[in-house]
Design a protein around this motif. Sequence first.
Motif, PDB file in Angstrom:
ATOM      1  N   ILE A  89       0.935  -1.171   0.031  1.00  0.00           N
ATOM      2  CA  ILE A  89       0.072   0.057  -0.097  1.00  0.00           C
ATOM      3  C   ILE A  89       0.897   1.153   0.066  1.00  0.00           C
ATOM      4  O   ILE A  89       0.558   2.161  -0.587  1.00  0.00           O
ATOM      5  CB  ILE A  89      -0.822   0.066   1.161  1.00  0.00           C
ATOM      6  CG1 ILE A  89      -1.620  -1.396   1.084  1.00  0.00           C
ATOM      7  CG2 ILE A  89      -1.775   0.992   1.431  1.00  0.00           C
ATOM      8  CD1 ILE A  89      -2.660  -1.414   2.547  1.00  0.00           C
TER       9      ILE A  89
ATOM     10  N   ASP B  82      -8.694   8.480   0.989  1.00  0.00           N
ATOM     11  CA  ASP B  82      -8.793   7.246   1.623  1.00  0.00           C
ATOM     12  C   ASP B  82     -10.218   7.148   2.229  1.00  0.00           C
ATOM     13  O   ASP B  82     -10.689   7.810   3.263  1.00  0.00           O
ATOM     14  CB  ASP B  82      -7.815   7.341   2.741  1.00  0.00           C
ATOM     15  CG  ASP B  82      -7.382   6.041   3.466  1.00  0.00           C
ATOM     16  OD1 ASP B  82      -8.481   5.192   3.240  1.00  0.00           O
ATOM     17  OD2 ASP B  82      -6.514   5.981   4.407  1.00  0.00           O
TER      18      ASP B  82
ATOM     19  N   ILE C  79      -7.941   5.037  -2.240  1.00  0.00           N
ATOM     20  CA  ILE C  79      -7.579   3.740  -1.482  1.00  0.00           C
ATOM     21  C   ILE C  79      -8.756   3.364  -0.775  1.00  0.00           C
ATOM     22  O   ILE C  79      -9.383   4.219  -0.174  1.00  0.00           O
ATOM     23  CB  ILE C  79      -6.310   3.794  -0.745  1.00  0.00           C
ATOM     24  CG1 ILE C  79      -6.295   4.595   0.423  1.00  0.00           C
ATOM     25  CG2 ILE C  79      -5.056   3.915  -1.574  1.00  0.00           C
ATOM     26  CD1 ILE C  79      -4.950   4.682   1.180  1.00  0.00           C
TER      27      ILE C  79
ATOM     28  N   LEU D  61      -6.663   1.725  -5.298  1.00  0.00           N
ATOM     29  CA  LEU D  61      -6.240   0.583  -4.699  1.00  0.00           C
ATOM     30  C   LEU D  61      -7.296  -0.250  -3.717  1.00  0.00           C
ATOM     31  O   LEU D  61      -7.613   0.681  -2.785  1.00  0.00           O
ATOM     32  CB  LEU D  61      -4.834   0.711  -4.142  1.00  0.00           C
ATOM     33  CG  LEU D  61      -4.198  -0.622  -3.094  1.00  0.00           C
ATOM     34  CD1 LEU D  61      -3.859  -1.757  -4.053  1.00  0.00           C
ATOM     35  CD2 LEU D  61      -3.057  -0.113  -2.456  1.00  0.00           C
TER      36      LEU D  61
END
Length: 667
Positions: A397, A412, A468, A500
Amino acid sequence: MNINHKGGLKLNKIEKKFLRKQSKARHVLLKHEGIQAVSYPTQSLVVANGGLGNGVSRKQLLLALEKCGPMEALLMPPNKPYAFAIYKTIEESKKAYAILNGKEIIDDLGQKIILYLNFVEKAQWKRMRLQALPPGLLVVEEIISSEDEKMLLESVNWTGNTGDQNFQKSLKHRRVKHFGYEFHYENNTVDKDKPLPGGLPDICNSILEKWLKEGYIKHKPDQLTINQYEPGHGIPAHIDTHSAFEDEIISLSLGAEIVMDFKHPEGVTVQVMLPRRSLLVMTGESRYLWTHGITPRKFDTVQASEQFKGGIITSDIGDLTLSKRGIRTSFTFRKVRRMPCNCSYSSVCDRQRKATPPSLPESSKEAWQLEQEHVHRVYDLIARHFSSTRHSPWPRIVEFLKALPSGSIVADIGCGNGKYLGINKELYMIGCDRSQNLVDICRERQFQALVCDALSVPFRSESFDACISIAVIHHFSTAERRVAALQELARLLRPGGQALIYVWAMEQEYKNQKSKYLKGSKTSQEDKEEINRINSATTTAGLLVNQTPDLGSEDQASSVPTTNNIQEGECTSRKVPSSELPVHTNRTSFHSQDVLVPWHFKGNPSKDKDVEPFGLAGSPDPSPVFHRYYHVFCDGELEASCQAVGDVSVLQSYYDQGNWCVVLQKV
């Protein structure tokens, strides 16, 4: 005199309002499409609100534009709410700018649309790559005569007054009839041992025999589903169940044309025109691997050329227009499979991949209630203790974040205590989480964070270079909500942006990798004494604890001892009293995809401001146990969920210490 003065003020207000809206249109086109307007006259104009994407047809727009003079071209990008008008001279474009700016036109649905024009140096757009038909896909035009079409449509009795009324269903957006075998939508299959009386209609048998003889199909079907679609309705993207039907799926389109969307798992989308009286034949890769569906809308973007009838809708923006949908009836024929599927597409094959049982909730309301009780509430209660176990960022990450260009704007989603928000000082990062107490911890650490739900993030579309989502999506309790969370990530990304995503894996041992979660199963004598103490305490309360505070995946606290008094590999089936879900036994393999994972709170909760002072009723141990809901993903399931999201492609998928991980890119 006063009347004229007031009239002048009114006109001035109208002009100001128009200028504001024109300026806003110019700003939106620059921000979201990169279209730069200029302040001086040119031959080219960008027409905001005058595009295929908001219901304006080529014929309709041309009618207004050509009144101002002869044109060189009208370019209408697919699914965009703007067009480019290129005049032969600057004088004509200046005339169009003066006359048509702020002009109302009526779209094909009878709605008023106001055009806003700006000069541009040249027309520019993002060209779509021309695709070929998916392998194994065939479209045969004019497969039957108009007389046969009429006869087939008249043979379908939708009144429900005949003996086959038990085989007719009215679904939410369409009417359906089944012949040969009834198709069960709850599990997308048929009962092979319960054929319907009468078989296929005689009129279909004669047509199928003809197609066999002419070589369009290789097998005679024994199951028929007739769907009738009203304009504006569609069907979700799907793959016909591998184990239920043989390779060949064929569909006859009657009454109206339609555009069907085919999508490859890697994100490639092909729009295929199915003309009236055409036959669609899906075999091989197009049948087994590509999803197919019909987007609900009242107009389709099609080729304007009269010679174009069927096949791929190209990206030639000089030749696209809108086609109003009509009532379409499809005859879809399949052959029921008798032997197990042995196709080469195991990632999407229901026989070859591990079965994914449905999540417990049966409605959106039940799903929200489960998540509220066993996700939202729990994380708020354990926030401080949870944060104290979350220190070390995971290398892959960190690698993803460090590889992003300097100055990138990154979200995030589900940031927890914010341990990834400060990894790369060259990024502009903002976090969000459903837990107010975790967001408070982020703010204490001087990070930018806010409270929100991952299904409804309050940021503008296409405003982030990267996102993410680490150990978040597995907390959503239905497949639909998990896909919706992925769609929300895709919405936030600008074109070319990447996300991700990490989720817990069902497979804790994969290709000789053994997750830290399983590796941490050895306990010291001191730990065993602690185990016995906890189990003794919690037995009194009637709850099974024998768990560590967390799993050894990304969202892990590996330093906490195991508290397990059962034999290695044994699976518990005990449940929390308020739930039908099994309680998972930590440091053992998963035996169910939908589980409750206990978090045993260490210390005195009454002294922690984030934890309400209750323990286990009647227990000598005041430390409470909290149960968090998880849906652990099987191999290939995360990629399959991503396939249901539009405008993204999977750049990378991998296994990392008990997690399934993907990198998505917005296309």
